[in-house]
Scaffold this active site. Structure first.
Site, PDB file in Angstrom:
ATOM      1  N   SER B 242       0.837  -1.194   0.000  1.00 33.35           N
ATOM      2  CA  SER B 242       0.000   0.000   0.000  1.00 33.35           C
ATOM      3  C   SER B 242       0.878   1.252   0.000  1.00 33.35           C
ATOM      4  O   SER B 242       1.735   1.378  -0.879  1.00 33.35           O
ATOM      5  CB  SER B 242      -0.944  -0.074   1.200  1.00 33.35           C
ATOM      6  OG  SER B 242      -2.009   0.823   1.089  1.00 33.35           O
ATOM      7  N   ASP B 334      -8.655  -4.514  -6.355  1.00 37.33           N
ATOM      8  CA  ASP B 334      -8.202  -3.587  -5.319  1.00 37.33           C
ATOM      9  C   ASP B 334      -9.059  -2.323  -5.362  1.00 37.33           C
ATOM     10  O   ASP B 334      -9.046  -1.600  -6.365  1.00 37.33           O
ATOM     11  CB  ASP B 334      -6.717  -3.260  -5.561  1.00 37.33           C
ATOM     12  CG  ASP B 334      -6.080  -2.486  -4.421  1.00 37.33           C
ATOM     13  OD1 ASP B 334      -6.808  -1.834  -3.626  1.00 37.33           O
ATOM     14  OD2 ASP B 334      -4.839  -2.526  -4.329  1.00 37.33           O
ATOM     15  N   HIS B 369      -7.059  -5.616  -1.957  1.00 36.93           N
ATOM     16  CA  HIS B 369      -5.909  -4.792  -1.607  1.00 36.93           C
ATOM     17  C   HIS B 369      -4.972  -5.473  -0.609  1.00 36.93           C
ATOM     18  O   HIS B 369      -3.755  -5.409  -0.723  1.00 36.93           O
ATOM     19  CB  HIS B 369      -6.422  -3.483  -1.013  1.00 36.93           C
ATOM     20  CG  HIS B 369      -5.351  -2.519  -0.638  1.00 36.93           C
ATOM     21  ND1 HIS B 369      -4.570  -1.884  -1.576  1.00 36.93           N
ATOM     22  CD2 HIS B 369      -4.928  -2.072   0.571  1.00 36.93           C
ATOM     23  CE1 HIS B 369      -3.711  -1.080  -0.960  1.00 36.93           C
ATOM     24  NE2 HIS B 369      -3.904  -1.175   0.341  1.00 36.93           N
TER      25      HIS B 369
END
Lengths: 464, 435
Positions: B242, B334, B369
């Protein structure tokens, strides 16, 4: 790109440029100056190899797979295992391997060409462990506290060497834990109804099939086998019957009798988490005699019996089920040229008075007898013959199973434990060592195979 | 109840495993053809309980092997060796938005696996199982040491494998939630990497001074790692998830101090003001805040904040200048970051620059994600408190459980191979199309 090749000056320049501002926040970067030199020495020309083990936390009877990777080709290495016993002695084993084109070694498939064992032995580093100090040669490795694991350090050394030489470079290492108790297994000390024992229960609601677990005349309370049985889904009660501080009478005599073993068996039957109709008995050494007695004389009905290297009767065990001391009758003791005693002849069937032999013909459940053919403590083969013949004459041959292992000694225990060929029997009035017999490789094979067969036997007769 | 059922034997091998290790769940001695439910139960550190279960039918020998036999119902179906772990979900009645994460990595995750008569779907607490076993799942192998790191103002934890070393090193960064997240670093140390987990958003120094860390913070971490006597200073990699990807790519390309042997970027993007500090990058994201969308359940979708991928080079890390192998891991569903679009753009940039032989992209349809180490449950959404927003929001991460779990397993395996080959293998930088 290669930090190691930069000059110290250059490194300091970079540090000044980038680092001083943040160093000043905290005042210093300890070890930086010292470490710089070390960085240049240690950083990598040398590609570190990788040593791995799976699982890293195994039960005692589980195989551990050990691999070394990212070595050079055709490169000799030594794999070495080291651990400390509870008494503080260092035990070690080592083996020599050579990598091939794959630049790796795999102890599950590769062959050792030297060291504590030869050939393809995935668990050799464990069963070939020996005391590191020659002076502590006749030690027996036993774990008293089964709630904690053995911690074994396995290392990869450069070249074909031995740990005692102490010169070799350690390339990599991995630590493994070996457990007697699976997660969730409960250990319960039993001191009730005059019974001195330890009960191990598997996790889960139960009810579980169970074992009564008996050892030999060495006395004390051995928990390792029972802990493993519980880890494999069987409740197991190991009882002491001599040589324990909580038992009545002198330590070298069995002052408990038939009622004691009956109480122990009934404790299992009455336990709410034990299936009262599925209880077996296992005995090693003198424990065999007790096992046969329990099955035939005291009014309980085990579902199966396992006998390891023990006598069908004993001159030391009288009619009432009490023993005399083992010292009281030494006429059949054999001493070797180093003054070490073999008790083997004590239990030769011809040396046993007939009235001391247990009434094997009255057995009504399956019996498995395990023989170590190099047993120097008990006349196992001869006693197995007597038992087999007694059952055959009673028309009960189908109850009898024999496992017989060449080269195995008296102490056939759960797998991957080192073979103690000789160990201290008593320290007073003077030290006396006893011969158990067995040679490392065949004894290890016997332990591994017999354990598997023992568990299968228990599954068949206690669970189906 | 049939007496024989009491003799059903359940075993799980190994009973003590690492978090990424497979186990074999075996039932024996059941009544042939009987219907059984195998259920896993776990209570995590914050007190919430999670369960997973599968419905099976014993074969003619009375055996069920979860690695070979299909589940025909429950929280997973089909032949799923590790389904009892990755399909964990909070027990009925739990609050929403939960995510399973272990904080204390020195103790194992404890799971109870039990077998019940029949095909059960609820009310397990009131049923007596036929059998049950306890299983431990560990982030740390024996001998791995955890060393807190505070030198140079860092808030970090270093995990060292057993042995003399020197070990290749790893800097481990997580994302916008901040905190010191240690479990991935602990697990990688169990695989032979000296791994340093770093808190760079809620570090002690930030909490005390109110100021975000600057680029030198990461260079300090690199230095501390590099100079550790048991770390091989020329074999250091960085892994970021991330927002951690943003830092990793920035450091990999622009830092004159940090020289990486490999980089792993999970669920992130190269889009950022290239001369920006951490604070400036965060502000850049916030500026696009009005592109935030909401799902029908009012979950926050942040993937559009960086879209469309800019053409302005000052807004993208110049990956054409990358000199080390890069593994990109992308979940195609995601909803938090535009990782798939970013990956495509990175690929183009590197192709134009002529260094695409360094790039490997692992792209997983229907994965979200949070691509984490395997066999931990998938959270399609969860409550999140980021450093920028004061109150908690329900954040949509994306992903469908089955595909997401497969992605975690596959990506982790390939990531470990990638790190091993680049850090232990000593090969020249190359792509890993064989992965």
């Amino acid at each position: 790109m290669f930090r190691a090749h930069m000059s110290v000056t250059r490194i300091w320049q970079l540090i000044e440029k980038r680092m001083m501002s943040c160093i000043s926040v905290r005042g210093k970067l300890p070890g930086l100056q010292r470490a710089v030199g070390e960085v240049r020495r240690k950083s990598s020309f040398r590609q570190s190899p990788l040593l791995s083990a799976a699982p890293v936390r195994a039960l005692i009877d589980e195989q551990i797979s050990i691999k070394g990777r990212f070595l050079s080709q055709n490169y000799p290495v030594t794999v070495c295992a080291q651990m400390h016993s509870e008494e503080g002695d260092l035990w070690e084993a080592f083996a020599h391997y050579t990598t091939n084109a794959s630049r790796s070694i795999n102890l599950t498939s590769d062959h050792s060409v030297g060291g504590s064992y030869l050939g393809c032995e995935p668990m050799g580093l464990f069963w070939a462990l020996e005391p590191a100090l020659r002076s502590r040669e006749s030690l027996r490795l036993r774990k008293r506290n089964v709630e904690t694991p053995y911690i074994v350090n396995i290392s990869l050394l450069e070249g074909h060497t031995s740990p005692s030489e102490g010169q070799s470079t350690e390339l990599a290492a991995v630590t493994v834990e070996r457990w007697y108790m699976a997660p969730g297994v409960r250990r319960i000390e039993i001191r009730q109804n005059k019974i001195v024992g330890t009960l191990f229960l598997p996790p889960g609601p139960g009810p579980f099939p169970a074992m009564l677990d008996l050892w030999g005349m060495g006395g004390g309370l051995s928990e390792d086998r029972s802990a493993l049985f519980a880890s494999r889904g069987f409740a197991s009660l190991s009882v002491a019957y001599m040589g324990h501080k909580d038992l009545p009478g002198p330590p070298d005599i069995m002052s408990v009798a038939d009622l004691y073993f009956k109480s122990a068996f009934q404790l299992l039957q009455d336990h709410c988490q034990v299936d009262a109709d599925r209880i077996g008995v296992i005995g090693l050494s003198f424990g065999v005699c007790l096992t046969l007695r329990i099955a035939t004389r005291i009014g309980v009905k085990p579902s199966c019996l396992i006998c390891i290297n023990g006598p069908v009767g004993s001159p030391l065990l009288d009619e009432d089920g009490k023993t005399k001391t083992i010292e009281s009758d030494q006429k059949h003791w054999e001493l070797d040229d180093r003054g070490r005693v073999s008790f083997r002849h004590v239990s030769l069937p011809d040396n046993l008075p007939p009235e001391n032999k247990q009434k094997v013909k009255n057995i009504t459940c399956p019996l498995m007898y395990i023989v170590g053919e190099d047993d120097l403590c008990a006349a196992s083969t001869e006693n197995a013959d007597v038992i087999e013949e007694a059952l055959r004459s009673a028309g009960k041959s189908q109850l009898f199973t024999r496992l017989s292992y060449p080269g195995a000694g008296h102490l056939i225990e759960p797998p991957y434990a080192p073979c103690a060929r000789v160990s201290l029997w008593r320290a007073k009035p003077e030290k006396l060592f006893t011969l158990w017999g067995g040679h490392p490789a065949p004894h290890a094979a016997a332990q591994e195979d017999s354990w598997k067969r023992i568990l299968e036997f228990m599954e068949t007769h206690l669970r189906r | 109840m049939d007496r024989k059922q009491y003799c059903v034997k359940l075993s799980v091998q190994p009973s003590r495993g690492l978090m990424d290790e497979k186990f074999i769940v075996l039932i024996q001695n059941a009544l042939p053809g009987s219907q059984l439910t195998i259920r896993a139960l776990h209570q995590c550190e914050d007190g919430h309980s999670w369960e997973a279960f599968g419905h099976y039918t014993a074969d003619t020998t009375g055996t069920i092997n979860v690695s070979e036999d299909p589940s025909i119902g429950g929280t997973y179906s089909g032949v799923e060796q590790m389904g009892l772990l990755w399909s964990f979900r909070p027990i009925p009645g739990s609050k929403s938005g939960l995510r399973m994460r272990k904080k204390n990595i020195q103790t194992p995750m404890e799971v109870t696996i039990s077998v019940y008569q029949g095909h059960q779907t609820e009310g397990f607490a009131d049923l007596v199982p036929l059998s049950g076993v306890a299983v431990e799942r560990w982030y740390m192998a024996p001998g791995v040491r955890r060393i807190p790191v505070t030198e140079g103002g860092l808030t970090a934890a270093l995990f060292l494998p057993s042995g003399p070393g020197p070990f290749p090193g790893l800097l481990d960064l997580w994302g916008g939630g901040g905190q010191l997240v240690e479990y991935r670093a602990a697990l990688l140390a169990s695989h032979g990497f000296a791994s340093m987990a770093i808190d760079y958003l809620t570090a002690k120094i930030t909490m005390e001074t109110g100021k975000m860390v600057d680029n030198q913070y990461f260079e300090t971490a690199y230095r501390v790692l590099q100079q550790h006597p048991q770390v091989c200073g020329s074999k250091i990699a960085m892994i970021g998830l991330s927002f951690g990807t943003s830092i990793t790519l920035k450091m990999a390309v622009y830092s004159e101090v940090i020289k990486l042997s490999a980089a792993v970027c999970i669920s992130g993007s190269h889009v950022q003001p290239v001369d920006g500090s951490v604070e400036e990058i965060l502000r850049f994201f916030q500026k696009n805040g009005e592109k935030t969308r909401f799902s029908e359940k009012n979950e926050v979708i942040w993937r559009d904040l960086l879209l469309p991928i800019p053409t302005d080079p000052s807004l993208k890390v110049n990956v054409g200048r990358l000199q080390c192998p890069l593994l990109l891991v992308v979940g195609e569903d995601d909803q938090n970051w535009p990782s798939q679009e970013s990956a495509l753009d990175i690929k183009e940039m590197m192709a134009r620059a002529g260094n695409s032989h360094l790039l490997t992209v692992l792209s997983y349809p229907n994965a979200g994600h949070l691509i984490e180490p395997p066999y931990t449950p998938h959270a399609r959404s969860s409550t999140l408190k980021t450093v920028e927003i004061e109150e908690k929001v329900m954040c949509l991460w994306g992903g469908q459980t089955v595909e997401h779990s497969r992605a975690q397993e596959d990506a982790w395996k390939k990531m470990v191979v990638f790190l091993r080959e680049n850090l232990y293998g000593g090969r020249n930088p190359t792509s890993f199309s064989h992965l």
